[in-house]
Design a protein around this motif. Structure first.
Motif, mmCIF file in Angstrom:
data_model
loop_
_atom_site.group_PDB
_atom_site.id
_atom_site.type_symbol
_atom_site.label_atom_id
_atom_site.label_comp_id
_atom_site.label_asym_id
_atom_site.label_seq_id
_atom_site.Cartn_x
_atom_site.Cartn_y
_atom_site.Cartn_z
ATOM 1 N N GLU A 1 0.674 -1.217 0.025
ATOM 2 C CA GLU A 1 -0.049 0.220 0.079
ATOM 3 C C GLU A 1 0.872 1.210 -0.077
ATOM 4 O OE1 GLU A 1 -2.743 -0.019 3.058
ATOM 5 O OE2 GLU A 1 -3.746 -1.822 2.441
ATOM 6 N N ASP A 2 2.102 1.161 0.552
ATOM 7 C CA ASP A 2 2.765 2.389 0.686
ATOM 8 C C ASP A 2 4.226 2.095 0.842
ATOM 9 O OD1 ASP A 2 3.277 4.886 0.885
ATOM 10 O OD2 ASP A 2 2.068 5.553 2.418
ATOM 11 N N ILE A 3 5.176 3.032 0.736
ATOM 12 C CA ILE A 3 6.623 2.755 0.837
ATOM 13 C C ILE A 3 7.217 4.244 1.327
ATOM 14 C CG2 ILE A 3 6.751 3.357 -1.500
ATOM 15 C CD1 ILE A 3 9.238 1.166 -1.441
ATOM 16 N N ASN A 4 8.277 4.020 1.982
ATOM 17 C CA ASN A 4 8.957 5.388 2.285
ATOM 18 C C ASN A 4 9.992 5.750 1.426
ATOM 19 O OD1 ASN A 4 10.733 7.519 3.371
ATOM 20 N ND2 ASN A 4 10.994 6.271 5.296
ATOM 21 N N LEU A 5 9.473 7.042 0.505
ATOM 22 C CA LEU A 5 10.149 7.468 -0.774
ATOM 23 C C LEU A 5 11.421 8.266 -0.220
ATOM 24 C CD1 LEU A 5 7.480 9.278 -2.511
ATOM 25 C CD2 LEU A 5 8.452 7.109 -3.086
ATOM 26 N N ILE A 6 11.842 8.333 1.101
ATOM 27 C CA ILE A 6 13.132 9.007 1.488
ATOM 28 C C ILE A 6 14.231 8.244 0.870
ATOM 29 C CG2 ILE A 6 14.672 9.894 3.304
ATOM 30 C CD1 ILE A 6 12.274 10.827 4.746
ATOM 31 N N PRO A 7 15.232 8.452 0.097
ATOM 32 C CA PRO A 7 16.352 7.645 -0.448
ATOM 33 C C PRO A 7 17.194 7.376 0.594
ATOM 34 C CG PRO A 7 15.926 9.371 -1.998
ATOM 35 C CD PRO A 7 15.190 9.691 -0.893
ATOM 36 N N LEU A 8 17.445 5.925 1.005
ATOM 37 C CA LEU A 8 18.483 5.580 1.822
ATOM 38 C C LEU A 8 19.832 5.500 1.247
ATOM 39 C CD1 LEU A 8 18.362 4.511 4.873
ATOM 40 C CD2 LEU A 8 18.476 2.038 3.796
ATOM 41 N N ARG A 9 20.041 5.149 0.054
ATOM 42 C CA ARG A 9 21.227 5.204 -0.611
ATOM 43 C C ARG A 9 21.214 5.909 -2.059
ATOM 44 N NH1 ARG A 9 22.146 3.347 3.875
ATOM 45 N NH2 ARG A 9 23.410 1.487 4.275
ATOM 46 N N LEU A 10 22.327 6.276 -2.395
ATOM 47 C CA LEU A 10 22.611 6.891 -3.818
ATOM 48 C C LEU A 10 23.772 5.834 -4.222
ATOM 49 C CD1 LEU A 10 22.269 8.571 -6.246
ATOM 50 C CD2 LEU A 10 24.174 10.170 -5.131
ATOM 51 N N MET A 11 23.538 5.337 -5.527
ATOM 52 C CA MET A 11 24.319 4.239 -6.035
ATOM 53 C C MET A 11 24.701 4.746 -7.485
ATOM 54 S SD MET A 11 22.950 0.664 -4.891
ATOM 55 C CE MET A 11 22.281 0.309 -3.267
ATOM 56 N N ILE A 12 25.892 4.727 -7.708
ATOM 57 C CA ILE A 12 26.551 5.261 -9.266
ATOM 58 C C ILE A 12 27.249 4.294 -9.712
ATOM 59 C CG2 ILE A 12 27.937 7.127 -10.330
ATOM 60 C CD1 ILE A 12 27.387 9.081 -8.102
ATOM 61 N N ILE A 13 26.687 3.536 -10.398
ATOM 62 C CA ILE A 13 27.461 2.261 -10.949
ATOM 63 C C ILE A 13 28.057 2.698 -12.398
ATOM 64 C CG2 ILE A 13 27.162 -0.148 -11.684
ATOM 65 C CD1 ILE A 13 24.713 -0.226 -9.969
ATOM 66 N N ASN A 14 29.349 2.721 -12.531
ATOM 67 C CA ASN A 14 30.012 3.086 -13.762
ATOM 68 C C ASN A 14 31.126 2.205 -14.173
ATOM 69 O OD1 ASN A 14 32.280 3.629 -12.116
ATOM 70 N ND2 ASN A 14 31.388 5.752 -11.947
ATOM 71 N N ARG A 15 31.685 2.668 -15.207
ATOM 72 C CA ARG A 15 32.952 1.717 -15.759
ATOM 73 C C ARG A 15 34.220 2.258 -15.063
ATOM 74 N NH1 ARG A 15 30.060 3.438 -20.108
ATOM 75 N NH2 ARG A 15 31.646 4.634 -20.781
ATOM 76 N N GLU A 16 34.100 3.241 -14.335
ATOM 77 C CA GLU A 16 35.477 3.964 -13.975
ATOM 78 C C GLU A 16 35.713 3.766 -12.416
ATOM 79 O OE1 GLU A 16 34.630 8.095 -14.126
ATOM 80 O OE2 GLU A 16 33.697 7.930 -15.914
ATOM 81 N N GLY A 17 34.793 3.373 -11.543
ATOM 82 C CA GLY A 17 34.950 3.058 -10.277
ATOM 83 C C GLY A 17 35.053 4.257 -9.353
ATOM 84 N N GLY A 18 35.490 4.498 -8.332
ATOM 85 C CA GLY A 18 35.680 5.544 -7.420
ATOM 86 C C GLY A 18 36.227 6.772 -7.799
ATOM 87 N N VAL A 19 36.388 7.632 -7.021
ATOM 88 C CA VAL A 19 37.251 8.964 -7.018
ATOM 89 C C VAL A 19 38.454 8.790 -6.885
ATOM 90 C CG1 VAL A 19 37.148 11.378 -6.379
ATOM 91 C CG2 VAL A 19 35.163 10.158 -6.273
#
Length: 618
Positions: A296-314
């Motif tokens: 019926e419902d779901i908490n919309l507040i994002p718990l994680r942000l995931m950036i999936i790429n071919r480069e990896g991290g910073v």
């Protein structure tokens, strides 16, 4: 996290026969293996259960995970929503009396595993899929998304196509085709997915009168979302489906145009947070758990942000271009941009833009949220991050261990947190004594003997490192040597973090700053702009002690150069890294595993001093 430093009066240790465990022992600096491409990885390596086990969550990690996703006792049986240790690890499975016994010794499932594998409370994550990816790469990524859904984290995915320039012929058809391809792969792995091809995001900044009440020191998104615009995403989440969105937005002429995926994600984060706040305000004075029924419902507040790429991290200046492990945005963001080598842009062209995206999104997300930048080669890292909310390798470990750790590769993920500002204070007059006292007493659970404690600091204080608004602190003093001619001892008098901030990265942020100001001083990776010496000067040995039964001693063992047991106490120290490196070079490959005679004399001096320090507690 906190430790106890109170006086003990023991005889100094013998100068010979003392053993110590060194962090920089022989064999740590092995050549780093090249990470295999995902196409070369056996699918069994990505097994769901094995991925959870590889995460190796601590008891605190487990409690934090179960607080967000796991089963909660009904209010009539238990008033607190947070499970205690007995709830997590009961001696007998509670369901034993509820089910008929079909065998004399039925196989029992741990309640911890049952809660992880059968989450009741669903949370959302924003995922930037920065492709294009090959079929096998996308297959591995989709498998990871399905595993995360099993763990209770439902992804809202936004597609990006780096090789498709803006305005190319057939651009829209290619993006839609890629969106449908992702949906097809997700469904092939048993997930329910829904392509949301209609435009959800509107181009341009949020109109006046609709701004959120939170003041931000970061730029606002270049797109915006109104709560009614989120109906397709809500519908998908309520149906148990993963919404997959192309990077389209409505312009001022109500045309659907392609925009940067970063703008879409930033707009969605802010819009979903605002919508969740609106949901809460409409619930009236009697709050309702939005996770009570996922259908019926779901908490919309994002718990994680995931950036999936071919480069990896910073990439990090401190690791010759290898990725940062953990980033404290509040104190490191500008410095990371300033020290970013132009040559890194060739291999990691979107590293800085993705870092800016994480900073923007985390400014709207809860303080406990995090962002992770991960290569498609490390899908299991997403599971480990969800369960533990920690980096793959702790950033506060000694650099000798980090340089030789086989987990540290060019594809190591970067965990990003909003973090806390870090400041180094060298004058006691600039310390807020009331806040520092509250921090120490809350962390240690004891009453500080205020007057003599600060009187001693006025005489011997070297510096105080403060995290945020005194949510954590490290106090280092210059203790006089055991006699004339002996240099002062750099002593870690107190290291404390408020219980509410233990597990959110503050401990690691604080220890890294402590490293940079003491035993790591003089190295290029100690130039962090935290108000201290910024890497200038000579490193000094850092000494501290802890009770032998202190629960965090394992954490100390991992970060110290060596330790020595003194009855009910353990003496720890971190060698000045520049001098330790010289000692190792003189011994070639023999390593440093035992205390030499000159070091035993040094330990005797340290023990003679630290055992005579007065107690800080009443």
């Amino acid at each position: 996290m906190s430790s106890i430093f109170s006086p003990v009066f023991l005889k100094p240790p013998r100068p010979y026969g003392v053993t110590a465990s060194y962090a920089t022992i022989r064999g740590l600096r092995q050549p780093l293996p090249k990470s295999p491409d995902v196409d070369e990885i056996d699918p069994s390596d990505n097994d769901f259960i094995l991925s959870i086990l590889r995460a190796n969550p601590s008891l605190r990690d487990t409690k934090s995970y179960l607080a967000s996703f796991g089963h909660r006792e009904p209010e009539r049986a238990k008033s607190s929503d947070l499970p205690d240790i007995a709830t997590i690890l009961p001696p007998v499975d509670r369901r034993e009396n509820e089910l008929p016994k079909i065998a004399a010794e039925p196989l029992k499932t741990s309640p911890v595993i049952s809660s992880i594998l059968n989450p009741i409370y669903r949370r959302t994550a924003l995922v930037k899929l920065q492709g294009p990816f090959t079929d096998k790469q996308l297959d591995s990524i989709a498998r990871g998304m399905v595993y995360l859904e099993k763990l209770g984290l439902v992804s809202v995915m936004v597609i990006e196509h780096d090789k498709l320039a803006r305005g190319d012929e057939g651009e829209r058809a290619t993006i839609i085709e890629e969106t449908m391809r992702v949906v097809g792969v997700l469904e092939a792995h048993g997930a329910k997915a829904r392509p949301v091809l209609g435009t959800v995001v509107r181009l341009g900044p949020m109109p006046c009168g609709h701004q959120d009440s939170i003041s931000h020191d970061v730029p606002s998104p270049e797109a915006h979302v109104f709560p009614p615009d989120l109906v397709p995403i809500r519908s998908s989440l309520r149906a148990g489906e993963i919404p997959v969105l192309p990077p389209f937005a409505l312009d001022s002429f109500c045309r659907s145009v392609r925009i940067d995926a970063n703008d879409v994600i930033a707009a969605l984060v802010r819009g979903m947070v605002q919508a969740a706040e609106l949901d809460g305000s409409l619930q009236g004075k009697q709050p309702r758990d939005p996770h009570a029924d996922y259908s019926e419902d779901i908490n919309l507040i994002p718990l994680r942000l995931m950036i999936i790429n071919r480069e990896g991290g910073v990439p990090s200046y401190a690791r010759s271009g290898y990725p940062h492990l953990l980033i404290n945005l509040s104190s490191e963001y500008d410095f990371i941009r300033d020290t970013f080598e132009p040559s890194w842009l060739k291999e990691r062209p979107s590293a800085l833009s993705n870092l800016a995206l994480a900073r923007m999104c985390l400014s709207y997300m809860p303080p406990t949220s995090s962002a992770i930048m991960v290569s498609h080669r490390s899908p299991s890292s997403l599971i480990a991050n969800l369960v533990t909310n920690k980096p793959a390798v702790s950033s506060s470990l000694p650099h000798a261990l980090l340089q030789g750790n086989r987990k540290l590769t060019p594809e190591t993920p970067t965990l990003i947190r909003r973090g806390q500002p870090i400041q180094v204070i060298r004058n006691l007059a600039n310390v807020n004594r009331a806040k520092l006292t509250h921090l120490l007493e809350t962390s240690f659970g004891r009453t500080l003997d205020v007057a003599p404690f600060y009187t001693r600091l006025e005489k011997y204080l070297d510096f105080v490192i403060v995290a945020g608004d005194y949510v954590g602190a490290a106090i280092v003093t210059n203790e006089p040597g055991p006699g004339q001619g002996f240099p002062p001892i750099s002593y870690l008098d107190k290291f404390a973090v408020l219980p509410s901030h233990q597990g959110d990265g503050t401990v690691d942020f604080l220890w890294v700053a402590l490293h940079d100001e003491t035993y790591g001083l003089g190295h290029p990776f100690s130039v962090n702009p935290n108000g201290g010496k910024e890497g200038k000067g000579e490193g000094r040995d850092l000494v501290w002690r802890s009770r032998a039964d202190n629960k965090i001693n394992k954490w100390y063992f991992d970060r110290s150069s060596g330790h020595m047991r003194m009855g009910p106490w353990v003496l720890f120290w971190c060698d000045a890294e520049k001098r330790l490196k010289r000692e190792e070079s003189q011994r070639a490959d023999s390593g440093l595993s035992y205390v030499e005679s000159w070091e035993a004399e040094r330990l005797e001096q340290w023990a003679d001093v630290v055992t005579k320090l007065p107690s800080a507690w009443k």
